[in-house]
Design a protein around this motif. Structure first.
Motif, PDB file in Angstrom:
ATOM      1  N   UNK A 125      49.827  38.409  39.582  1.00  0.00           N
ATOM      2  CA  UNK A 125      48.798  38.569  40.618  1.00  0.00           C
ATOM      3  C   UNK A 125      48.261  40.000  40.586  1.00  0.00           C
ATOM      4  N   UNK A 126      47.028  40.197  41.069  1.00  0.00           N
ATOM      5  CA  UNK A 126      46.459  41.544  41.075  1.00  0.00           C
ATOM      6  C   UNK A 126      47.303  42.534  41.881  1.00  0.00           C
ATOM      7  N   UNK A 127      47.279  43.769  41.428  1.00  0.00           N
ATOM      8  CA  UNK A 127      47.949  44.855  42.130  1.00  0.00           C
ATOM      9  C   UNK A 127      47.048  45.269  43.294  1.00  0.00           C
ATOM     10  N   UNK A 128      47.619  45.363  44.478  1.00  0.00           N
ATOM     11  CA  UNK A 128      46.864  45.784  45.657  1.00  0.00           C
ATOM     12  C   UNK A 128      46.549  47.277  45.572  1.00  0.00           C
ATOM     13  N   UNK A 129      45.379  47.683  46.042  1.00  0.00           N
ATOM     14  CA  UNK A 129      45.015  49.102  45.982  1.00  0.00           C
ATOM     15  C   UNK A 129      45.976  50.021  46.750  1.00  0.00           C
ATOM     16  N   UNK A 130      46.628  49.488  47.766  1.00  0.00           N
ATOM     17  CA  UNK A 130      47.521  50.303  48.593  1.00  0.00           C
ATOM     18  C   UNK A 130      49.000  50.057  48.274  1.00  0.00           C
ATOM     19  N   UNK A 131      49.291  49.632  47.059  1.00  0.00           N
ATOM     20  CA  UNK A 131      50.661  49.314  46.658  1.00  0.00           C
ATOM     21  C   UNK A 131      51.495  50.593  46.582  1.00  0.00           C
ATOM     22  N   UNK A 176      46.097  48.894  35.083  1.00  0.00           N
ATOM     23  CA  UNK A 176      46.261  48.162  36.339  1.00  0.00           C
ATOM     24  C   UNK A 176      45.101  47.186  36.471  1.00  0.00           C
ATOM     25  N   UNK A 177      45.422  45.928  36.742  1.00  0.00           N
ATOM     26  CA  UNK A 177      44.434  44.860  36.883  1.00  0.00           C
ATOM     27  C   UNK A 177      43.443  44.830  35.711  1.00  0.00           C
ATOM     28  N   UNK A 237      38.803  43.767  17.935  1.00  0.00           N
ATOM     29  CA  UNK A 237      38.464  44.658  19.043  1.00  0.00           C
ATOM     30  C   UNK A 237      38.107  43.837  20.276  1.00  0.00           C
ATOM     31  N   UNK A 238      38.264  44.451  21.431  1.00  0.00           N
ATOM     32  CA  UNK A 238      37.925  43.820  22.713  1.00  0.00           C
ATOM     33  C   UNK A 238      37.405  44.895  23.665  1.00  0.00           C
ATOM     34  N   UNK A 239      36.625  44.449  24.619  1.00  0.00           N
ATOM     35  CA  UNK A 239      36.222  45.341  25.710  1.00  0.00           C
ATOM     36  C   UNK A 239      37.288  45.214  26.790  1.00  0.00           C
ATOM     37  N   UNK A 240      37.755  46.341  27.304  1.00  0.00           N
ATOM     38  CA  UNK A 240      38.779  46.338  28.345  1.00  0.00           C
ATOM     39  C   UNK A 240      38.289  47.140  29.549  1.00  0.00           C
ATOM     40  N   UNK A 241      38.533  46.584  30.709  1.00  0.00           N
ATOM     41  CA  UNK A 241      38.237  47.268  31.966  1.00  0.00           C
ATOM     42  C   UNK A 241      39.528  47.277  32.771  1.00  0.00           C
ATOM     43  N   UNK A 242      39.868  48.437  33.338  1.00  0.00           N
ATOM     44  CA  UNK A 242      41.099  48.561  34.098  1.00  0.00           C
ATOM     45  C   UNK A 242      41.036  49.813  34.960  1.00  0.00           C
ATOM     46  N   UNK A 243      42.026  49.945  35.799  1.00  0.00           N
ATOM     47  CA  UNK A 243      42.224  51.149  36.607  1.00  0.00           C
ATOM     48  C   UNK A 243      43.523  51.789  36.135  1.00  0.00           C
ATOM     49  N   UNK A 244      43.549  53.109  36.110  1.00  0.00           N
ATOM     50  CA  UNK A 244      44.791  53.780  35.722  1.00  0.00           C
ATOM     51  C   UNK A 244      45.588  54.181  36.961  1.00  0.00           C
ATOM     52  N   UNK A 249      45.898  56.902  38.457  1.00  0.00           N
ATOM     53  CA  UNK A 249      45.237  57.839  39.374  1.00  0.00           C
ATOM     54  C   UNK A 249      44.152  57.157  40.192  1.00  0.00           C
ATOM     55  N   UNK A 250      43.875  55.892  39.872  1.00  0.00           N
ATOM     56  CA  UNK A 250      42.797  55.171  40.556  1.00  0.00           C
ATOM     57  C   UNK A 250      41.482  55.229  39.804  1.00  0.00           C
ATOM     58  N   UNK A 251      41.444  55.927  38.676  1.00  0.00           N
ATOM     59  CA  UNK A 251      40.223  56.030  37.883  1.00  0.00           C
ATOM     60  C   UNK A 251      39.932  54.713  37.163  1.00  0.00           C
TER      61      UNK A 251
END
Length: 175
Positions: A19-25, A81-82, A114-121, A123-125
């Motif tokens: 499941x997705x990681x909550x922003x306030x985890x 992350x996510x 190759x693939x396109x990847x989108x994620x958060x690290x 630090x929240x970036x």
């Protein structure tokens, strides 16, 4: 931090969809540190949270590529992350993959080069990058874990059965 046990096949948790990681985890910084400690200790180059029994869309990767004349591995830890993967290339690439959840078994797996990847690290970036080479392979492998898929699912039934027999025998010998 802590070195955690890595789940191995045939543990049914490995088949769960994360499941997705909550922003306030609030547990996230410790979980990430524990995942890196666990991955480096194993040793491995990638680890999905589900492999330690945490069904969150989180993975850590460090290819630990050798650089320079001394050929010592250089650590470049990355946190995803996510993650979302899209736009797989038509060009394919085959790598001899292994998995910390399927110890001592390796097999050639063909994936998009190759693939396109989108994620958060951590630090929240937010990141949006085209990945290729070993990083693309590793990200796809760990992403499979988040979907309850193992690299052996990309193999023939015969090779999957061989992997299962080898791991089960190894588990019996370790007890």
């Amino acid at each position: 931090m802590a070195i955690l046990p890595i789940l191995e096949i045939p543990d049914p948790i490995l088949r769960e969809i994360s499941v997705p990681v909550a922003p306030d985890d609030a547990d996230l910084p410790r979980l990430i540190a524990d995942m890196f400690d666990t991955m480096y200790d194993a040793p491995g180059i990638g680890l999905a949270a589900i492999q330690i029994g945490v069904a969150k869309r989180l993975m850590v990767i460090d290819l630990q590529e050798e650089e320079g004349e001394d050929e010592k591995p250089v650590r470049r830890p990355r946190v995803f992350i996510n993650p979302v993967l899209s736009e797989p290339s038509e060009e394919l690439s085959a790598y001899n993959e292994g998995c910390l959840s399927i110890p001592e078994y390796y097999a050639e797996v063909t994936r998009p080069a190759s693939v396109r990847a989108q994620w958060t690290d951590e630090t929240g970036a937010a990141h949006d990058e085209r990945l290729d080479g070993m990083l693309a392979t590793c990200v796809q492998h760990e992403m499979d874990h988040l979907e309850g898929v193992l690299f052996t699912d990309h193999l023939s039934k015969l090779k999957r059965d061989m992997a299962m027999k080898k791991v089960l025998k190894s588990q019996r010998l370790r007890r």
